[in-house]
Write a protein that holds these residues in place. Structure first.
Motif, mmCIF file in Angstrom:
data_model
loop_
_atom_site.group_PDB
_atom_site.id
_atom_site.type_symbol
_atom_site.label_atom_id
_atom_site.label_comp_id
_atom_site.label_asym_id
_atom_site.label_seq_id
_atom_site.Cartn_x
_atom_site.Cartn_y
_atom_site.Cartn_z
ATOM 1 N N ARG A 1 -9.947 3.159 8.847
ATOM 2 C CA ARG A 1 -11.116 2.295 8.667
ATOM 3 C C ARG A 1 -11.162 1.201 9.726
ATOM 4 O O ARG A 1 -12.225 0.884 10.266
ATOM 5 C CB ARG A 1 -11.099 1.677 7.263
ATOM 6 C CG ARG A 1 -12.457 1.263 6.797
ATOM 7 C CD ARG A 1 -12.531 0.934 5.321
ATOM 8 N NE ARG A 1 -11.363 1.394 4.575
ATOM 9 C CZ ARG A 1 -10.750 0.688 3.639
ATOM 10 N NH1 ARG A 1 -11.174 -0.500 3.306
ATOM 11 N NH2 ARG A 1 -9.706 1.166 3.006
ATOM 12 N N ASP B 1 -0.640 6.868 1.950
ATOM 13 C CA ASP B 1 -1.991 7.394 2.153
ATOM 14 C C ASP B 1 -3.021 6.270 2.238
ATOM 15 O O ASP B 1 -3.974 6.335 3.018
ATOM 16 C CB ASP B 1 -2.366 8.407 1.058
ATOM 17 C CG ASP B 1 -2.338 7.808 -0.345
ATOM 18 O OD1 ASP B 1 -1.408 7.028 -0.659
ATOM 19 O OD2 ASP B 1 -3.236 8.132 -1.139
ATOM 20 N N GLU B 2 -2.817 5.191 1.474
ATOM 21 C CA GLU B 2 -3.733 4.050 1.526
ATOM 22 C C GLU B 2 -3.609 3.316 2.863
ATOM 23 O O GLU B 2 -4.605 2.875 3.432
ATOM 24 C CB GLU B 2 -3.433 3.074 0.387
ATOM 25 C CG GLU B 2 -3.735 3.615 -0.993
ATOM 26 C CD GLU B 2 -3.230 2.707 -2.097
ATOM 27 O OE1 GLU B 2 -3.888 2.682 -3.154
ATOM 28 O OE2 GLU B 2 -2.191 2.030 -1.919
ATOM 29 N N GLU C 1 -5.380 5.319 5.457
ATOM 30 C CA GLU C 1 -6.829 5.177 5.262
ATOM 31 C C GLU C 1 -7.306 3.837 5.815
ATOM 32 O O GLU C 1 -8.347 3.752 6.469
ATOM 33 C CB GLU C 1 -7.157 5.293 3.775
ATOM 34 C CG GLU C 1 -8.635 5.210 3.457
ATOM 35 C CD GLU C 1 -8.888 5.290 1.960
ATOM 36 O OE1 GLU C 1 -9.698 4.485 1.469
ATOM 37 O OE2 GLU C 1 -8.283 6.152 1.297
ATOM 38 N N LEU C 2 -6.525 2.780 5.565
ATOM 39 C CA LEU C 2 -6.847 1.453 6.094
ATOM 40 C C LEU C 2 -6.841 1.482 7.625
ATOM 41 O O LEU C 2 -7.741 0.946 8.269
ATOM 42 C CB LEU C 2 -5.857 0.418 5.567
ATOM 43 C CG LEU C 2 -5.991 -0.991 6.140
ATOM 44 C CD1 LEU C 2 -7.325 -1.613 5.746
ATOM 45 C CD2 LEU C 2 -4.839 -1.861 5.660
ATOM 46 N N LEU D 1 0.831 -1.211 0.000
ATOM 47 C CA LEU D 1 0.000 0.000 0.000
ATOM 48 C C LEU D 1 0.862 1.257 0.000
ATOM 49 O O LEU D 1 1.935 1.278 0.602
ATOM 50 C CB LEU D 1 -0.900 0.025 1.243
ATOM 51 C CG LEU D 1 -1.951 -1.069 1.356
ATOM 52 C CD1 LEU D 1 -2.637 -0.980 2.715
ATOM 53 C CD2 LEU D 1 -2.969 -0.954 0.238
ATOM 54 N N ARG D 2 0.355 2.299 -0.660
ATOM 55 C CA ARG D 2 0.994 3.611 -0.563
ATOM 56 C C ARG D 2 0.743 4.149 0.843
ATOM 57 O O ARG D 2 -0.207 3.725 1.508
ATOM 58 C CB ARG D 2 0.400 4.571 -1.601
ATOM 59 C CG ARG D 2 0.699 4.220 -3.030
ATOM 60 C CD ARG D 2 0.217 5.321 -3.990
ATOM 61 N NE ARG D 2 -1.031 5.943 -3.590
ATOM 62 C CZ ARG D 2 -2.229 5.663 -4.120
ATOM 63 N NH1 ARG D 2 -2.319 4.762 -5.083
ATOM 64 N NH2 ARG D 2 -3.323 6.275 -3.705
ATOM 65 N N VAL E 1 -8.053 -5.951 2.445
ATOM 66 C CA VAL E 1 -6.884 -5.559 1.653
ATOM 67 C C VAL E 1 -6.469 -6.756 0.820
ATOM 68 O O VAL E 1 -6.193 -7.825 1.367
ATOM 69 C CB VAL E 1 -5.709 -5.121 2.555
ATOM 70 C CG1 VAL E 1 -4.451 -4.914 1.740
ATOM 71 C CG2 VAL E 1 -6.047 -3.876 3.316
#
Length: 113
Positions: free
Chosen positions: A55, A47-48, A51-52, A44-45, A64
C-alpha cells in the motif's frame, strides 16, 4: 514417512519477515509517537506487514494503529532463512572450550554485591 516429512521441512529454507525502519525519517514525521507507531508496525502479522508495504508503494501513505506512515519510513520484506540444523556440540567441542568464547554477562546479584 512422517520422519521424512519432518526432515524435509527442517531442510527447506523458510521465509522470515524483515522490517527495517528509517529511524530519522520515522522520528521526524511522528515525533513523540515514533515508538508507539514502531510498536504498531512490529505487532503486524507478516501478511499484514507485506500488505502495508504494498500500500505504501502504490499509494504513498497508509495508516497503522492510528499513525500515518509514508513511503520510505520503513520497509518490509520476506527473506529466505537458511535451514536450521539441530546440531549439538561436535566431539571436538566441549562446554569448557566454548566458555572462553562466550561473552560474560554480569547478573544482578553479582552487580549488587
Amino acid at each position: 514417512a512422517e520422519a521424512e516429512a519432518v526432515a524435509a521441512a527442517v531442510a527447506a529454507p523458510s521465509l522470515e519477515l524483515v522490517i527495517r525502519f528509517d529511524w530519522p525519517a520515522f522520528c521526524r514525521a511522528l515525533r513523540k509517537d515514533a515508538a508507539a507507531a514502531k510498536a504498531a508496525v512490529l505487532a503486524l502479522r507478516p501478511d499484514e506487514a507485506m500488505e502495508l508495504q504494498a500500500r505504501l508503494e502504490t499509494e504513498g501513505e497508509a495508516e497503522v494503529g492510528g499513525y500515518t506512515l509514508r513511503r520510505g519510513m520503513f520497509s518490509a520484506s520476506m527473506v529466505a532463512t537458511p535451514p536450521r540444523a539441530n546440531k549439538g556440540l561436535s566431539r571436538n567441542s566441549s562446554a569448557a572450550s566454548l566458555a572462553g568464547k562466550m561473552p560474560h554477562v554480569a547478573s544482578a546479584t553479582s552487580i549488587a554485591s
